[in-house]
Design a protein around this motif. Structure first.
Motif, PDB file in Angstrom:
ATOM      1  N   PHE A  57       0.829  -1.200   0.000  1.00 36.38           N
ATOM      2  CA  PHE A  57       0.000   0.000   0.000  1.00 36.38           C
ATOM      3  C   PHE A  57       0.867   1.253   0.000  1.00 36.38           C
ATOM      4  N   ALA A  58       0.392   2.310  -0.648  1.00 30.56           N
ATOM      5  CA  ALA A  58       0.950   3.630  -0.387  1.00 30.56           C
ATOM      6  C   ALA A  58       0.472   4.040   1.006  1.00 30.56           C
ATOM      7  N   THR A  59       1.258   4.784   1.754  1.00 27.71           N
ATOM      8  CA  THR A  59       0.867   5.144   3.112  1.00 27.71           C
ATOM      9  C   THR A  59       1.125   6.621   3.381  1.00 27.71           C
ATOM     10  N   ALA A  60       0.420   7.141   4.370  1.00 28.73           N
ATOM     11  CA  ALA A  60       0.607   8.527   4.777  1.00 28.73           C
ATOM     12  C   ALA A  60       0.322   8.645   6.266  1.00 28.73           C
ATOM     13  N   ALA A  61       1.292   9.153   7.010  1.00 26.71           N
ATOM     14  CA  ALA A  61       1.074   9.444   8.419  1.00 26.71           C
ATOM     15  C   ALA A  61       0.444  10.829   8.513  1.00 26.71           C
ATOM     16  N   VAL A  62      -0.726  10.905   9.104  1.00 25.57           N
ATOM     17  CA  VAL A  62      -1.434  12.182   9.118  1.00 25.57           C
ATOM     18  C   VAL A  62      -2.244  12.332  10.400  1.00 25.57           C
ATOM     19  N   ASP A  63      -2.280  13.555  10.899  1.00 26.41           N
ATOM     20  CA  ASP A  63      -3.146  13.928  12.014  1.00 26.41           C
ATOM     21  C   ASP A  63      -4.295  14.730  11.415  1.00 26.41           C
ATOM     22  N   LEU A  64      -5.497  14.254  11.551  1.00 25.22           N
ATOM     23  CA  LEU A  64      -6.636  14.908  10.924  1.00 25.22           C
ATOM     24  C   LEU A  64      -6.896  16.309  11.471  1.00 25.22           C
ATOM     25  N   SER A  65      -6.264  16.645  12.586  1.00 27.08           N
ATOM     26  CA  SER A  65      -6.413  18.001  13.117  1.00 27.08           C
ATOM     27  C   SER A  65      -5.538  19.002  12.369  1.00 27.08           C
ATOM     28  N   ASP A  66      -4.613  18.519  11.546  1.00 27.77           N
ATOM     29  CA  ASP A  66      -3.744  19.383  10.744  1.00 27.77           C
ATOM     30  C   ASP A  66      -4.409  19.592   9.388  1.00 27.77           C
ATOM     31  N   SER A  67      -5.209  20.636   9.270  1.00 25.36           N
ATOM     32  CA  SER A  67      -6.014  20.837   8.062  1.00 25.36           C
ATOM     33  C   SER A  67      -5.161  21.061   6.825  1.00 25.36           C
ATOM     34  N   ALA A  68      -3.985  21.669   6.969  1.00 28.42           N
ATOM     35  CA  ALA A  68      -3.115  21.893   5.813  1.00 28.42           C
ATOM     36  C   ALA A  68      -2.604  20.565   5.260  1.00 28.42           C
ATOM     37  N   ASP A  69      -2.164  19.673   6.146  1.00 30.58           N
ATOM     38  CA  ASP A  69      -1.707  18.356   5.707  1.00 30.58           C
ATOM     39  C   ASP A  69      -2.849  17.568   5.081  1.00 30.58           C
ATOM     40  N   VAL A  70      -4.015  17.658   5.696  1.00 32.88           N
ATOM     41  CA  VAL A  70      -5.183  16.955   5.166  1.00 32.88           C
ATOM     42  C   VAL A  70      -5.500  17.440   3.761  1.00 32.88           C
ATOM     43  N   ALA A  71      -5.500  18.757   3.562  1.00 34.07           N
ATOM     44  CA  ALA A  71      -5.829  19.322   2.257  1.00 34.07           C
ATOM     45  C   ALA A  71      -4.825  18.883   1.196  1.00 34.07           C
ATOM     46  N   GLU A  72      -3.545  18.884   1.555  1.00 34.83           N
ATOM     47  CA  GLU A  72      -2.502  18.487   0.603  1.00 34.83           C
ATOM     48  C   GLU A  72      -2.661  17.027   0.221  1.00 34.83           C
ATOM     49  N   LEU A  73      -2.996  16.190   1.179  1.00 33.66           N
ATOM     50  CA  LEU A  73      -3.140  14.759   0.929  1.00 33.66           C
ATOM     51  C   LEU A  73      -4.376  14.476   0.092  1.00 33.66           C
ATOM     52  N   VAL A  74      -5.481  15.092   0.441  1.00 28.08           N
ATOM     53  CA  VAL A  74      -6.729  14.876  -0.295  1.00 28.08           C
ATOM     54  C   VAL A  74      -6.587  15.299  -1.751  1.00 28.08           C
ATOM     55  N   ALA A  75      -5.886  16.392  -1.983  1.00 22.38           N
ATOM     56  CA  ALA A  75      -5.764  16.942  -3.337  1.00 22.38           C
ATOM     57  C   ALA A  75      -5.060  16.002  -4.306  1.00 22.38           C
ATOM     58  N   ARG A  76      -4.371  15.001  -3.785  1.00 21.59           N
ATOM     59  CA  ARG A  76      -3.629  14.065  -4.643  1.00 21.59           C
ATOM     60  C   ARG A  76      -4.426  12.792  -4.958  1.00 21.59           C
ATOM     61  N   HIS A  77      -5.709  12.793  -4.614  1.00 26.20           N
ATOM     62  CA  HIS A  77      -6.515  11.582  -4.800  1.00 26.20           C
ATOM     63  C   HIS A  77      -7.853  11.904  -5.444  1.00 26.20           C
ATOM     64  N   ARG A  78      -8.400  10.907  -6.109  1.00 31.99           N
ATOM     65  CA  ARG A  78      -9.683  11.078  -6.785  1.00 31.99           C
ATOM     66  C   ARG A  78     -10.866  10.713  -5.887  1.00 31.99           C
ATOM     67  N   GLU A  79     -10.650   9.741  -4.994  1.00 32.77           N
ATOM     68  CA  GLU A  79     -11.711   9.295  -4.101  1.00 32.77           C
ATOM     69  C   GLU A  79     -11.190   9.263  -2.669  1.00 32.77           C
ATOM     70  N   VAL A  80     -12.094   9.524  -1.718  1.00 33.73           N
ATOM     71  CA  VAL A  80     -11.720   9.545  -0.304  1.00 33.73           C
ATOM     72  C   VAL A  80     -12.681   8.670   0.491  1.00 33.73           C
ATOM     73  N   VAL A  81     -12.114   7.768   1.275  1.00 29.11           N
ATOM     74  CA  VAL A  81     -12.882   6.988   2.241  1.00 29.11           C
ATOM     75  C   VAL A  81     -12.592   7.572   3.622  1.00 29.11           C
ATOM     76  N   LEU A  82     -13.623   8.080   4.272  1.00 28.82           N
ATOM     77  CA  LEU A  82     -13.470   8.677   5.599  1.00 28.82           C
ATOM     78  C   LEU A  82     -14.114   7.757   6.629  1.00 28.82           C
ATOM     79  N   ILE A  83     -13.270   6.966   7.286  1.00 29.75           N
ATOM     80  CA  ILE A  83     -13.740   6.116   8.380  1.00 29.75           C
ATOM     81  C   ILE A  83     -13.785   6.971   9.633  1.00 29.75           C
ATOM     82  N   SER A  84     -14.950   7.087  10.208  1.00 27.96           N
ATOM     83  CA  SER A  84     -15.158   8.026  11.308  1.00 27.96           C
ATOM     84  C   SER A  84     -14.199   7.771  12.458  1.00 27.96           C
TER      85      SER A  84
END
Length: 285
Positions: free
Chosen positions: A51-78
């Motif tokens: 798998f490709a992997t990414a260590a991320v803290d969802l409270s870091d909105s800048a990191d979240v935005a950068e990561l999301v922008a590189r993908h076509r689909e997002v699965v958000l497990i609550s």
């Protein structure tokens, strides 16, 4: 390595583990999935599995935005953080700004029923997702059968399952079943802007649960309904701190009100088979 196209937040948790396995079982190349989470050891294992992997803290909105922008689909497990609603909203905002093709969100059963405070964050997340205009699929998950594994300790020694749930029923399902349903909607068409309510096939009583525990523990277990105040006293006597005891009593009261009773056959219909039973679920890893 193929370009990662799907991003899975919460991939290092229990449901995330099953979801990744289910996606691969349905023919998805692990290299096209970015598994995101905070458990570095688990991320290392996933990287070794391709798998490709990414260590991320969802409270870091800048990191979240950068990561999301590189993908076509997002699965958000609550998530389970105290500030999870703000984290969920950050992911949704990032998906909207990046013109993501689809967001899949694992919500809670009866999230649209404002009688149940347990689902307040889910309800608000759903509202934010719908308002965003991003194509979505919402999967309202029921109570996990595996949650009852945590309740085995007492009956193992006392032969009694004590709960302040009265005559409540719980249409529980295994994490594996719910993860498989998620993988089905991610890998097939026809789920745009659809909300699924995912329950097990059976409304289990707590007597049913005690009977299944008897099989798993190889000793007789009986269900004993108790008043909330009595349950709280029992939990405190066992050494539990006041905050956790109060939370568990409140949870039982919510179950008693019927939040996890069966809501339909969406889960078995997506799976194309009956849902997992109690004994199998209680012994699941």
């Amino acid at each position: 390595m193929a370009e990662a196209s799907a991003l899975v937040f919460g991939a290092t948790g229990a449901l995330g583990r099953h979801a990744l396995n289910a996606l691969v079982a349905r023919g998805i190349d692990p290299a096209t999935i970015t598994a995101a989470g905070r458990n570095h050891a688990r991320l290392g294992e996933l990287a070794s599995a391709g798998f490709a992997t990414a260590a991320v803290d969802l409270s870091d909105s800048a990191d979240v935005a950068e990561l999301v922008a590189r993908h076509r689909e997002v699965v958000l497990i609550s998530g389970r953080d105290p500030n999870r609603l703000a984290q969920h909203e950050s992911v949704i905002e990032a998906a909207k700004n990046a013109n993501v093709q689809h967001v899949y969100y694992t919500s809670g059963v009866r999230a649209d029923d404002d009688r149940f405070e347990i689902n307040a964050d889910h309800r608000a997340t759903e509202e934010a997702l719908v308002a965003s205009g991003v194509p979505y699929t919402i999967l309202r998950n029921t109570w996990y059968i595996e949650n009852f594994q945590q309740s085995l300790a007492g009956p193992r020694f006392t032969g009694v399952l004590a709960a302040a749930t009265g005559d409540a029923v719980v249409a529980a399902a295994s994490r594996k079943d719910l993860a498989e349903a998620l993988a089905v909607v991610v890998t097939t068409a026809g789920h745009d802007n659809v909300t699924y309510s995912l329950s097990g096939d059976t409304d289990f009583t707590y007597a049913d649960i005690a009977k299944a525990m008897s099989v798993v523990l190889e000793r007789e277990v009986e269900y004993r309904p108790v008043a909330p105040e009595e349950l709280r006293a029992l939990l405190l006597k066992s050494g539990m701190d006041d905050g956790l005891a109060s939370f568990l009593v409140s949870l039982d009261e919510t179950i008693a009100a019927g939040v996890f009773a069966r809501v339909g056959n969406d889960l078995s219909r997506l799976l194309g088979r009956p849902t997992t039973g109690l004994v199998e679920g209680l012994t699941a890893q």
